[in-house]
Enzyme design. Structure first.
Site, PDB file in Angstrom:
ATOM      1  N   HIS A 106      51.484  40.770  38.132  1.00  0.00           N
ATOM      2  CA  HIS A 106      50.871  39.606  37.492  1.00  0.00           C
ATOM      3  C   HIS A 106      51.923  38.589  37.069  1.00  0.00           C
ATOM      4  O   HIS A 106      51.818  37.394  37.387  1.00  0.00           O
ATOM      5  CB  HIS A 106      50.062  40.081  36.277  1.00  0.00           C
ATOM      6  CG  HIS A 106      49.335  38.999  35.549  1.00  0.00           C
ATOM      7  ND1 HIS A 106      47.983  38.778  35.701  1.00  0.00           N
ATOM      8  CD2 HIS A 106      49.753  38.071  34.649  1.00  0.00           C
ATOM      9  CE1 HIS A 106      47.607  37.768  34.934  1.00  0.00           C
ATOM     10  NE2 HIS A 106      48.668  37.329  34.283  1.00  0.00           N
ATOM     11  N   GLU A 107      52.951  39.042  36.375  1.00  0.00           N
ATOM     12  CA  GLU A 107      53.981  38.113  35.885  1.00  0.00           C
ATOM     13  C   GLU A 107      54.796  37.533  37.042  1.00  0.00           C
ATOM     14  O   GLU A 107      55.206  36.368  37.003  1.00  0.00           O
ATOM     15  CB  GLU A 107      54.898  38.799  34.874  1.00  0.00           C
ATOM     16  CG  GLU A 107      54.195  39.313  33.622  1.00  0.00           C
ATOM     17  CD  GLU A 107      53.394  38.247  32.888  1.00  0.00           C
ATOM     18  OE1 GLU A 107      53.684  37.043  33.040  1.00  0.00           O
ATOM     19  OE2 GLU A 107      52.447  38.614  32.165  1.00  0.00           O
ATOM     20  N   HIS A 138      46.167  31.615  36.103  1.00  0.00           N
ATOM     21  CA  HIS A 138      45.058  32.555  35.961  1.00  0.00           C
ATOM     22  C   HIS A 138      43.839  32.068  36.727  1.00  0.00           C
ATOM     23  O   HIS A 138      43.605  30.868  36.856  1.00  0.00           O
ATOM     24  CB  HIS A 138      44.702  32.724  34.482  1.00  0.00           C
ATOM     25  CG  HIS A 138      45.775  33.389  33.696  1.00  0.00           C
ATOM     26  ND1 HIS A 138      46.163  32.981  32.448  1.00  0.00           N
ATOM     27  CD2 HIS A 138      46.571  34.453  33.992  1.00  0.00           C
ATOM     28  CE1 HIS A 138      47.125  33.752  32.004  1.00  0.00           C
ATOM     29  NE2 HIS A 138      47.398  34.652  32.930  1.00  0.00           N
ATOM     30  N   TYR A 165      41.153  37.272  34.031  1.00  0.00           N
ATOM     31  CA  TYR A 165      41.034  37.982  32.762  1.00  0.00           C
ATOM     32  C   TYR A 165      39.641  38.605  32.603  1.00  0.00           C
ATOM     33  O   TYR A 165      38.680  38.199  33.247  1.00  0.00           O
ATOM     34  CB  TYR A 165      41.328  37.029  31.606  1.00  0.00           C
ATOM     35  CG  TYR A 165      42.797  37.010  31.214  1.00  0.00           C
ATOM     36  CD1 TYR A 165      43.796  37.231  32.168  1.00  0.00           C
ATOM     37  CD2 TYR A 165      43.184  36.774  29.900  1.00  0.00           C
ATOM     38  CE1 TYR A 165      45.128  37.213  31.824  1.00  0.00           C
ATOM     39  CE2 TYR A 165      44.525  36.758  29.543  1.00  0.00           C
ATOM     40  CZ  TYR A 165      45.493  36.987  30.501  1.00  0.00           C
ATOM     41  OH  TYR A 165      46.815  36.976  30.148  1.00  0.00           O
ATOM     42  N   HIS A 198      52.925  34.663  38.537  1.00  0.00           N
ATOM     43  CA  HIS A 198      53.164  33.450  37.745  1.00  0.00           C
ATOM     44  C   HIS A 198      54.478  32.798  38.168  1.00  0.00           C
ATOM     45  O   HIS A 198      54.542  31.596  38.411  1.00  0.00           O
ATOM     46  CB  HIS A 198      53.232  33.793  36.257  1.00  0.00           C
ATOM     47  CG  HIS A 198      51.903  33.977  35.595  1.00  0.00           C
ATOM     48  ND1 HIS A 198      50.807  33.195  35.880  1.00  0.00           N
ATOM     49  CD2 HIS A 198      51.507  34.855  34.629  1.00  0.00           C
ATOM     50  CE1 HIS A 198      49.790  33.581  35.127  1.00  0.00           C
ATOM     51  NE2 HIS A 198      50.180  34.594  34.371  1.00  0.00           N
TER      52      HIS A 198
END
Length: 268
Positions: free
Chosen positions: A169-170, A179, A225, A173
């Protein structure tokens, strides 16, 4: 007698060590059941941030100033990592000495996973690298969006952030992705219930001019999310439309759409 006492002490020590390891594994097993967004929210909740730390939006996206809060760096400036003549995109990284060998192995597994489905190649830094990711255990889990220039911190706190899903996930980014629930076409797929959102957290649901790469909205994205994110009252903050019963926000690794948009953006 002394030998028997030593034996008993050793047996007791082994028993205590086994119990400790069992408890540790139980904690890990409990965390393994959580989606990436639940892990991130848990790791970043109730953190007290100092003045020298970056501002966070969306729970884990670092920005340099308030002016960046509603902008997508990938559309306001170049944010991609460059491609080399061999068709690969090499992203230098440095893992600080905050981590144990076991923790480093989790991070490296996440870094290396990208080479199995894309042209992205994370590699250790060299002395001539001008831009690189510095992977550190700072205050929670966070990353800037896209290539910023120079040293660029990706925080994977030892407490709460070291899972394969959170590493992916990071890193997404850092490669330029936001997101899923902030996508420009979000309102066609997700209804945000601001009345249930914590005070001061509504900006985390602002839409931005994202680069969707022609892929459909993905409820199963590792960047989506969960339905109770930033809830103040235990009620959903997001409901899928038109079918409110669609499951979403449960990803534990990158989806096929995550991979497709990554490969499209970087022309892999």
């Amino acid at each position: 007698m002394a030998r028997m006492s030593a034996f008993r002490f050793s047996a007791l020590a082994l028993l205590l060590l086994s119990a400790f390891c069992w408890a540790d594994n139980e904690a890990e097993d409990d965390s393994a059941e959580l989606s990436v967004s639940e892990l991130l929210e848990r790791a970043n909740s109730n953190l007290i941030r100092s003045d020298n730390e970056p501002i966070l939006i969306g729970g884990d996206i670092a920005i340099g100033s308030e002016d960046e809060k509603n902008a997508d760096p990938c559309t306001s400036r170049g944010c991609m990592w460059g491609k080399f003549t061999d068709g690969k995109v090499y992203v230098p990284y440095y893992i600080t000495n905050h981590f144990s060998e076991r923790e480093k192995a989790i991070i490296i597994r996440g870094l290396e996973s990208f080479s199995s489905f894309s042209c992205i190649r994370f590699r250790p830094t060299r002395s001539d690298d001008r831009d690189w990711l510095s992977i550190e255990s700072q205050n929670g889990c966070y990353s800037f969006i896209g290539r910023r220039g120079g040293k660029q911190v990706v925080s994977l706190a030892r407490r709460g952030c070291l899972y394969h899903s959170t590493v992916q996930h990071e890193l997404l980014h850092a490669l330029g992705f936001n997101h899923e629930q902030t996508r420009s076409d979000r309102d066609n797929h997700i209804r945000v219930l601001l009345q249930n959102v914590q005070s001061g957290m509504a900006h985390n649901f602002n839409k931005i001019a994202t680069l969707n790469q022609g892929t459909p909205y993905d409820y199963n994205s590792v960047m989506q999310y969960h339905k109770y994110a930033f809830s103040k009252n235990g009620q959903p903050t997001m409901v899928p439309i038109p079918n409110p019963n669609v499951s979403f926000g449960n990803a534990k690794e990158m989806s096929s759409n995550d991979i497709a948009r990554l490969n499209t953006l970087y022309k892999c």
